[in-house]
Design a protein around this motif. Structure first.
Motif, PDB file in Angstrom:
ATOM      1  N   ARG A  74      54.736  46.141  36.863  1.00 12.16           N
ATOM      2  CA  ARG A  74      55.789  45.125  36.893  1.00 12.16           C
ATOM      3  C   ARG A  74      55.574  44.105  37.990  1.00 12.16           C
ATOM      4  O   ARG A  74      55.875  42.918  37.832  1.00 12.16           O
ATOM      5  CB  ARG A  74      57.165  45.795  37.059  1.00 12.16           C
ATOM      6  N   ASP A  75      55.082  44.544  39.143  1.00 12.82           N
ATOM      7  CA  ASP A  75      54.980  43.610  40.273  1.00 12.82           C
ATOM      8  C   ASP A  75      53.560  43.518  40.837  1.00 12.82           C
ATOM      9  O   ASP A  75      53.368  43.209  42.007  1.00 12.82           O
ATOM     10  CB  ASP A  75      55.954  44.020  41.384  1.00 12.82           C
ATOM     11  N   ASN A  76      52.540  43.774  39.994  1.00 11.72           N
ATOM     12  CA  ASN A  76      51.182  43.675  40.536  1.00 11.72           C
ATOM     13  C   ASN A  76      50.711  42.227  40.660  1.00 11.72           C
ATOM     14  O   ASN A  76      49.698  41.947  41.267  1.00 11.72           O
ATOM     15  CB  ASN A  76      50.190  44.499  39.707  1.00 11.72           C
ATOM     16  N   ILE A  77      51.460  41.268  40.072  1.00 17.39           N
ATOM     17  CA  ILE A  77      51.204  39.843  40.291  1.00 17.39           C
ATOM     18  C   ILE A  77      52.437  39.222  40.925  1.00 17.39           C
ATOM     19  O   ILE A  77      53.524  39.262  40.351  1.00 17.39           O
ATOM     20  CB  ILE A  77      50.887  39.114  38.968  1.00 17.39           C
ATOM     21  N   SER A  78      52.270  38.681  42.116  1.00 18.38           N
ATOM     22  CA  SER A  78      53.386  37.996  42.792  1.00 18.38           C
ATOM     23  C   SER A  78      53.027  36.525  42.960  1.00 18.38           C
ATOM     24  O   SER A  78      51.910  36.191  43.361  1.00 18.38           O
ATOM     25  CB  SER A  78      53.673  38.621  44.162  1.00 18.38           C
ATOM     26  N   ILE A  79      53.974  35.652  42.641  1.00 18.04           N
ATOM     27  CA  ILE A  79      53.763  34.202  42.691  1.00 18.04           C
ATOM     28  C   ILE A  79      54.624  33.611  43.794  1.00 18.04           C
ATOM     29  O   ILE A  79      55.812  33.955  43.925  1.00 18.04           O
ATOM     30  CB  ILE A  79      54.119  33.556  41.330  1.00 18.04           C
ATOM     31  N   ASN A  80      54.033  32.733  44.589  1.00 17.42           N
ATOM     32  CA  ASN A  80      54.765  32.043  45.649  1.00 17.42           C
ATOM     33  C   ASN A  80      55.967  31.319  45.048  1.00 17.42           C
ATOM     34  O   ASN A  80      55.873  30.711  43.978  1.00 17.42           O
ATOM     35  CB  ASN A  80      53.828  31.043  46.335  1.00 17.42           C
ATOM     36  N   THR A  81      57.098  31.366  45.751  1.00 18.22           N
ATOM     37  CA  THR A  81      58.322  30.734  45.236  1.00 18.22           C
ATOM     38  C   THR A  81      58.132  29.239  44.980  1.00 18.22           C
ATOM     39  O   THR A  81      58.804  28.661  44.127  1.00 18.22           O
ATOM     40  CB  THR A  81      59.486  30.929  46.218  1.00 18.22           C
ATOM     41  N   ILE A  82      57.198  28.616  45.714  1.00 15.79           N
ATOM     42  CA  ILE A  82      56.920  27.192  45.504  1.00 15.79           C
ATOM     43  C   ILE A  82      56.432  26.941  44.076  1.00 15.79           C
ATOM     44  O   ILE A  82      56.685  25.886  43.496  1.00 15.79           O
ATOM     45  CB  ILE A  82      55.867  26.685  46.514  1.00 15.79           C
ATOM     46  N   TYR A  83      55.742  27.935  43.498  1.00 21.55           N
ATOM     47  CA  TYR A  83      55.147  27.775  42.170  1.00 21.55           C
ATOM     48  C   TYR A  83      55.936  28.489  41.072  1.00 21.55           C
ATOM     49  O   TYR A  83      55.500  28.510  39.927  1.00 21.55           O
ATOM     50  CB  TYR A  83      53.703  28.295  42.183  1.00 21.55           C
ATOM     51  N   LYS A  84      57.083  29.048  41.408  1.00 29.52           N
ATOM     52  CA  LYS A  84      57.890  29.731  40.400  1.00 29.52           C
ATOM     53  C   LYS A  84      58.250  28.759  39.278  1.00 29.52           C
ATOM     54  O   LYS A  84      58.687  27.636  39.523  1.00 29.52           O
ATOM     55  CB  LYS A  84      59.178  30.285  41.028  1.00 29.52           C
ATOM     56  N   GLY A  85      58.056  29.187  38.048  1.00 26.13           N
ATOM     57  CA  GLY A  85      58.351  28.350  36.892  1.00 26.13           C
ATOM     58  C   GLY A  85      57.268  27.361  36.542  1.00 26.13           C
ATOM     59  O   GLY A  85      57.376  26.648  35.544  1.00 26.13           O
ATOM     60  N   ARG A  86      56.188  27.308  37.333  1.00 22.98           N
ATOM     61  CA  ARG A  86      55.109  26.350  37.084  1.00 22.98           C
ATOM     62  C   ARG A  86      53.802  27.022  36.675  1.00 22.98           C
ATOM     63  O   ARG A  86      52.846  26.333  36.342  1.00 22.98           O
ATOM     64  CB  ARG A  86      54.853  25.485  38.326  1.00 22.98           C
ATOM     65  N   ILE A  87      53.759  28.344  36.739  1.00 23.45           N
ATOM     66  CA  ILE A  87      52.534  29.056  36.396  1.00 23.45           C
ATOM     67  C   ILE A  87      52.769  29.929  35.170  1.00 23.45           C
ATOM     68  O   ILE A  87      53.707  30.720  35.126  1.00 23.45           O
ATOM     69  CB  ILE A  87      52.037  29.906  37.577  1.00 23.45           C
ATOM     70  N   GLU A  88      51.902  29.776  34.180  1.00 14.74           N
ATOM     71  CA  GLU A  88      52.000  30.540  32.937  1.00 14.74           C
ATOM     72  C   GLU A  88      50.617  30.987  32.489  1.00 14.74           C
ATOM     73  O   GLU A  88      49.603  30.534  33.014  1.00 14.74           O
ATOM     74  CB  GLU A  88      52.640  29.689  31.824  1.00 14.74           C
ATOM     75  N   MET A  89      50.601  31.875  31.523  1.00 16.05           N
ATOM     76  CA  MET A  89      49.375  32.297  30.836  1.00 16.05           C
ATOM     77  C   MET A  89      48.300  32.771  31.817  1.00 16.05           C
ATOM     78  O   MET A  89      47.147  32.337  31.772  1.00 16.05           O
ATOM     79  CB  MET A  89      48.839  31.164  29.950  1.00 16.05           C
TER      80      MET A  89
END
Length: 264
Positions: A74-89
């Motif tokens: 569930r949490d093996n990929i963490s995305i910086n909050t700056i990029y939340k909603g901007r990274i897919e696929m």
């Protein structure tokens, strides 16, 4: 095909200044950029750190994403909050990392680097021009940039096509004139003007070989501004109803369009 061969020979004659190591892909503002880094040699236990170093501020490195396969699924990929909603696929394989960065803008221009267990393993780069300029064949054209001139001693302009950089000119801030010109632009540059934060120059009698991305660097190789130069009739910018335009020619890179109105 004859035209392509002629243009290739032309550029070889005038010489390529240098091909920057980053060889960036070029995207229009508002497009979705594919960040793809290969030859990584990833195994199931490797921790991947993905960072961003912008061309407009090389002193600052931003963490984009962390992949820790040993954590819970569930949490093996963490995305910086700056990029939340901007990274897919996001797709991670043994030899490559790929993800989609949505709605890119000028500030996203830079290097995207992968470190495996804190050791740098690979990188890719993108450019997002801030403006588009339209010109007409055989007419003069004013190319303009926005520049931060604080503590600036010179401005260097390069033109990029097909991942190659061509030297255009160098402007000396103290002398207030252009002191150097690239072979392709010799005796064709005039009216170099720096007024406030606006720098501009005129290219006399532009032709199709002048189409491409023009980039302004300061004396510390920090990116100040970039523009795409196109010709009237070579794009569909005159059709405001067509927002997802693909701008292309034999000489300039493909751009996924955003419907942005061009500067004139």
């Amino acid at each position: 095909m004859e035209f392509v061969t002629t243009m290739f020979a032309f550029f070889m004659l005038f010489g390529i200044v240098h091909a920057k190591e980053r060889e960036p892909k070029i995207y229009a503002r508002g497009a979705n950029a594919t960040i793809h880094i290969e030859e990584l040699e990833i195994d199931e236990k490797n921790t991947l750190e993905i960072t961003f170093s912008g061309f407009i501020s090389k002193q600052h490195v931003t963490n984009v994403m962390l992949y820790a396969p040993m954590k819970n699924q569930r949490d093996n990929i963490s995305i910086n909050t700056i990029y939340k909603g901007r990274i897919e696929m996001i797709k991670i394989e043994k030899s490559s990392l790929r993800f989609l960065l949505l709605n890119v803008d000028f500030v996203d221009s830079g290097n995207y680097t992968v470190a495996i267990d804190s050791q740098r393993k690979g990188a890719t780069s993108i450019f997002v021009p801030r403006h588009r300029l339209l010109g007409n064949n055989t007419e003069s054209m004013v190319v303009h940039f926005t520049c931060n001139i604080t503590y600036l001693s010179s401005i260097k302009i390069e033109m990029m096509i097909s991942k190659q950089n061509f030297y255009v000119l160098k402007y000396d801030v103290k002398r207030r004139n252009c002191t150097e010109e690239g072979n392709l632009y010799r005796n064709r540059i005039e009216n170099c003007v720096l007024k406030g934060s606006n720098f501009s120059f005129t290219i006399r009698k532009i032709t199709f070989v002048d189409m491409g991305m023009y980039v302004a660097w300061d004396d510390k190789d920090i990116l100040m501004d970039s523009v795409i130069v196109e010709f009237e009739g070579n794009n569909t910018a005159s059709n405001p109803g067509k927002r997802n335009t693909n701008f292309s020619s034999l000489l300039i890179p493909n751009l996924s369009g955003s419907g942005e109105e061009p500067c004139k």
